[in-house]
Design an enzyme around this catalytic site. Sequence first.
Site, PDB file in Angstrom:
ATOM      1  N   LEU A 356       0.443  11.996  48.550  1.00  0.00           N
ATOM      2  CA  LEU A 356       1.452  11.641  47.540  1.00  0.00           C
ATOM      3  C   LEU A 356       1.985  10.240  47.777  1.00  0.00           C
ATOM      4  O   LEU A 356       2.329   9.525  46.847  1.00  0.00           O
ATOM      5  CB  LEU A 356       2.617  12.629  47.609  1.00  0.00           C
ATOM      6  CG  LEU A 356       2.354  14.055  47.128  1.00  0.00           C
ATOM      7  CD1 LEU A 356       3.534  14.937  47.459  1.00  0.00           C
ATOM      8  CD2 LEU A 356       2.086  14.066  45.637  1.00  0.00           C
ATOM      9  N   GLY A 357       2.102   9.886  49.018  1.00  0.00           N
ATOM     10  CA  GLY A 357       2.640   8.570  49.315  1.00  0.00           C
ATOM     11  C   GLY A 357       2.452   8.248  50.772  1.00  0.00           C
ATOM     12  O   GLY A 357       2.104   9.099  51.584  1.00  0.00           O
ATOM     13  N   GLY A 359       4.074   5.676  53.900  1.00  0.00           N
ATOM     14  CA  GLY A 359       5.082   4.711  54.308  1.00  0.00           C
ATOM     15  C   GLY A 359       4.809   4.253  55.707  1.00  0.00           C
ATOM     16  O   GLY A 359       3.776   4.572  56.287  1.00  0.00           O
ATOM     17  N   GLY A 360       5.733   3.472  56.206  1.00  0.00           N
ATOM     18  CA  GLY A 360       5.554   2.937  57.542  1.00  0.00           C
ATOM     19  C   GLY A 360       5.519   4.026  58.589  1.00  0.00           C
ATOM     20  O   GLY A 360       4.914   3.881  59.636  1.00  0.00           O
ATOM     21  N   PHE A 361       6.158   5.139  58.302  1.00  0.00           N
ATOM     22  CA  PHE A 361       6.301   6.142  59.347  1.00  0.00           C
ATOM     23  C   PHE A 361       5.484   7.390  59.114  1.00  0.00           C
ATOM     24  O   PHE A 361       5.494   8.290  59.914  1.00  0.00           O
ATOM     25  CB  PHE A 361       7.777   6.512  59.499  1.00  0.00           C
ATOM     26  CG  PHE A 361       8.586   5.335  59.954  1.00  0.00           C
ATOM     27  CD1 PHE A 361       8.349   4.783  61.194  1.00  0.00           C
ATOM     28  CD2 PHE A 361       9.543   4.766  59.136  1.00  0.00           C
ATOM     29  CE1 PHE A 361       9.076   3.690  61.621  1.00  0.00           C
ATOM     30  CE2 PHE A 361      10.266   3.675  59.568  1.00  0.00           C
ATOM     31  CZ  PHE A 361      10.042   3.124  60.811  1.00  0.00           C
ATOM     32  N   GLY A 362       4.836   7.459  58.017  1.00  0.00           N
ATOM     33  CA  GLY A 362       4.044   8.663  57.838  1.00  0.00           C
ATOM     34  C   GLY A 362       3.531   8.794  56.428  1.00  0.00           C
ATOM     35  O   GLY A 362       3.896   8.026  55.536  1.00  0.00           O
ATOM     36  N   VAL A 364       2.714  11.434  53.115  1.00  0.00           N
ATOM     37  CA  VAL A 364       3.200  12.662  52.514  1.00  0.00           C
ATOM     38  C   VAL A 364       2.086  13.267  51.680  1.00  0.00           C
ATOM     39  O   VAL A 364       1.454  12.579  50.882  1.00  0.00           O
ATOM     40  CB  VAL A 364       4.426  12.398  51.621  1.00  0.00           C
ATOM     41  CG1 VAL A 364       4.994  13.709  51.132  1.00  0.00           C
ATOM     42  CG2 VAL A 364       5.463  11.623  52.385  1.00  0.00           C
ATOM     43  N   LYS A 379       5.279  16.100  55.108  1.00  0.00           N
ATOM     44  CA  LYS A 379       5.344  14.743  55.642  1.00  0.00           C
ATOM     45  C   LYS A 379       4.864  14.757  57.077  1.00  0.00           C
ATOM     46  O   LYS A 379       5.354  15.515  57.903  1.00  0.00           O
ATOM     47  CB  LYS A 379       6.774  14.232  55.582  1.00  0.00           C
ATOM     48  CG  LYS A 379       6.904  12.856  56.194  1.00  0.00           C
ATOM     49  CD  LYS A 379       8.046  12.099  55.614  1.00  0.00           C
ATOM     50  CE  LYS A 379       7.965  10.656  56.071  1.00  0.00           C
ATOM     51  NZ  LYS A 379       8.677   9.772  55.183  1.00  0.00           N
ATOM     52  N   ASP A 475      19.285   6.694  55.135  1.00  0.00           N
ATOM     53  CA  ASP A 475      18.192   6.024  54.427  1.00  0.00           C
ATOM     54  C   ASP A 475      18.274   6.294  52.928  1.00  0.00           C
ATOM     55  O   ASP A 475      17.297   6.691  52.303  1.00  0.00           O
ATOM     56  CB  ASP A 475      16.841   6.447  55.007  1.00  0.00           C
ATOM     57  CG  ASP A 475      15.769   5.382  54.787  1.00  0.00           C
ATOM     58  OD1 ASP A 475      16.128   4.275  54.320  1.00  0.00           O
ATOM     59  OD2 ASP A 475      14.596   5.658  55.062  1.00  0.00           O
TER      60      ASP A 475
END
Length: 678
Positions: A356-357, A359-362, A364, A379, A475
């Site tokens: 789904l997406g 990011g810098g940290f993981g 999804v 996630k 966040d």
Amino acid sequence: MSFRLVTAILACFLVPVAVCAAASDDVGFIYQGFQSSNLSLYGLAKITNNGLLQITNNTKLQTAYAFYPNPINFKKTSNSSAFSFSTQFVFAMVPDVPGATSPGMAFVIAPTRVLARGPSTKFLGLFDETTNGSPKNHVFSVELDTFQEQEFGDINDNHVGIDINSVKSKVSQPASYQANNKNSFDNLTLSSGQQMQLWVEYDGVDRRINVTLAPIVAAKPNTPLLSLSYDLSPILLQTMYVGFSSSTSPIELGIVHFILGWSFKMNGDAQALDLSRLPKLPRFGHKKVSKFFTVGLPLLSLLFLLIVAFGAAYYLRRKWKYAEVLEEWEHAYGPHRFTYKDLYIATKGFTEKELLGEGGFGRVYKGVLPTNRVEVAVKKVSHQARQGIREFIAEIVSLGRLRHRNLVPLLGYCRRKRELLLVYEFMSKGSLDRFLFNQPKRTLNWSERFRVIRGVASGLLYLHEEWEQVVIHRDVKSSNVLLDDELNGRLGDFGLARLYDHGTLPQTTHVAGSLGYLAPEYSRTGRATTRTDVYAFGAFLLEVACGRRPIKHRAVPEENIILVDLVFSCWKAGNILQAVDQKLGTEYVKEEADLVLKLGLLCSHSEPEIRPSMRQVLLYLEGSVALPDLSVLAMGVSAVGLGFGHPAGFEDIKSSFATSTDKSFSYTVEDSILSGGR
Ligand SMILES: *[C@@H]1O[C@H](CO)[C@@H](O)[C@H](O)[C@H]1NC(C)=O
Ligand SMILES: *[C@@H]1O[C@H](CO)[C@@H](O)[C@H](O)[C@H]1NC(C)=O
Ligand SMILES: *[C@@H]1O[C@H](CO)[C@@H](O)[C@H](O)[C@H]1NC(C)=O
Ligand SMILES: *[C@@H]1O[C@H](CO)[C@@H](O)[C@H](O)[C@H]1NC(C)=O
Ligand SMILES: *[C@@H]1O[C@H](CO)[C@@H](O)[C@H](O)[C@H]1NC(C)=O
């Protein structure tokens, strides 16, 4: 006296000469195997690599001859009587398959080395339709017959017969032998594949032919199988060839005939074969077994090994694939603890298709839980925590108890060696930022935006004040706000910041969050408060109202467009509505837009004390309390009149950003996604 002496001397003189003459003239040979022999071969006959004389193979309707190459004198003159001779050979008739038949083979003495010109199957290669039975043949043979030909009066399909000029035997007997210590015959099966010995002897004085059969293990029986009184003189010509003849059956399957050794002697006893020196038969008799052991068994073993290896690999892979870290204390969180296997199946093995997406940290992933078909967003966060994870999990689980219509439910978690997996409820519409920036497929209209803003504010208020503990989100941003089916804004990804707080992520300072949303005092002190959340919420308000990200990056950092700056300058110029998202055109409620923008500026104030609480924010948004006059606040804070987060606040961020050599941090900024529970 003198006469006697003379005859005695003559006798003494003559006899050795006669003996010598006989000895030198009388042909004798012995083949203990046919390696490098000089037989005359015809048809299917051949010498195998290990020295067997193979007379036939299973090619159908063929003849085969193997003759001693040189002609042999059987008579002194063509009118004199035939000499005595004897022969011994060892043969084996090996069926291709059990029960296969063939016409058989024959030991033969004949005027030529090729006998039949026409089809000769049932004539053993000795004759053809035209020649069988003709006295002109001059063929003497001993047949080893494995086919019962009624036409020729065959007694059975396993007999030995003496044939003269015809395959209709002069005499025949079932294959058998009388061992020397017995007084009865034991049956033998010619085509058993077993080695057997055959002797053929002709007494030229007695005019008797003896044929004796015996298995390889037996000594030569004293009693012959066949004993025929017959004068071969009219049959045998002065010179003849000796050898073997055979023909093959009308079908491909048959009996392969081998001769292992052969000796022959004219006017004497054939030299006995040394059975131990004969070549070995191919292991036809044990064909199935030997194939099984030479090919089958190794193959089976290999197959077995492969299966075991694959099994083990599969097991290990599975074990590894589904491996997770589950410690004793986690059992308390039973319902919140997902098995990795379930998540693996739910996300179809974390396939790219379900992504789904990122990011810098993981990353999804979307998934459907196999247990209850519930749609989830999983996630995957990499972590290397040793300490702190326990507290963090406890928090995650307690956050799982948060229930608010503007929060994305956190269903549970799973842990692997270097991974933490958070399971959120799936939000069908995805994150809000996709409806705002970069030419979205669908732009939210003003009333939808306003509803999302109020929803998120109410969710944040719940976190700050209405739950049993104060929860600081850390966040808040548009990419962490998710939309459900009814386009309600739901705050997601809470709790993740705590993970960073526990120092579990590499390359991360304790300050977690996204650039542009970080309150200046937060980046300075590293202490997150409800007011730092409010600061981020301010940035979020401006994002939603203006349809722009908090910071628009340019090639030169000094030229970056800071959204707060922009709105602030519009406000200073007396036309704050100029900052409203162009995509809305004039389709917005002026009062509400004015309120949202000003509230955004107020929340972005660099002084935390001046920022409103979420409860106040909600009151302003509902219109129940009027917004304070911003100009008064601005003048009160800074002589330059720029009290709103910038430039002082932003300089702080920039410097903190510059000093933290943190890649994932900058990644977050680029991406603007620290994607939450989508
Ligand atoms: C049988 O022997 C003949 C002559 O040696 C050969 O040409 C043929 O290929 C053989 N057939 C089989 C099936 O071995
Ligand atoms: C083999 O036999 C042929 C006749 O068939 C003969 O000419 C030749 O000399 C023989 N060779 C040997 C080595 O006996
Ligand atoms: C062989 O016998 C035939 C008659 O039986 C006779 O005509 C012939 O001359 C004889 N030949 C020899 C070489 O004795
Ligand atoms: C031997 O074979 C013959 C003919 O096939 C049969 O009649 C006889 O009974 C057999 N003898 C024994 C001892 O099997
Ligand atoms: C043939 O067999 C008979 C009967 O057993 C025997 O008397 C005779 O000597 C044998 N002849 C030869 C040449 O072996």
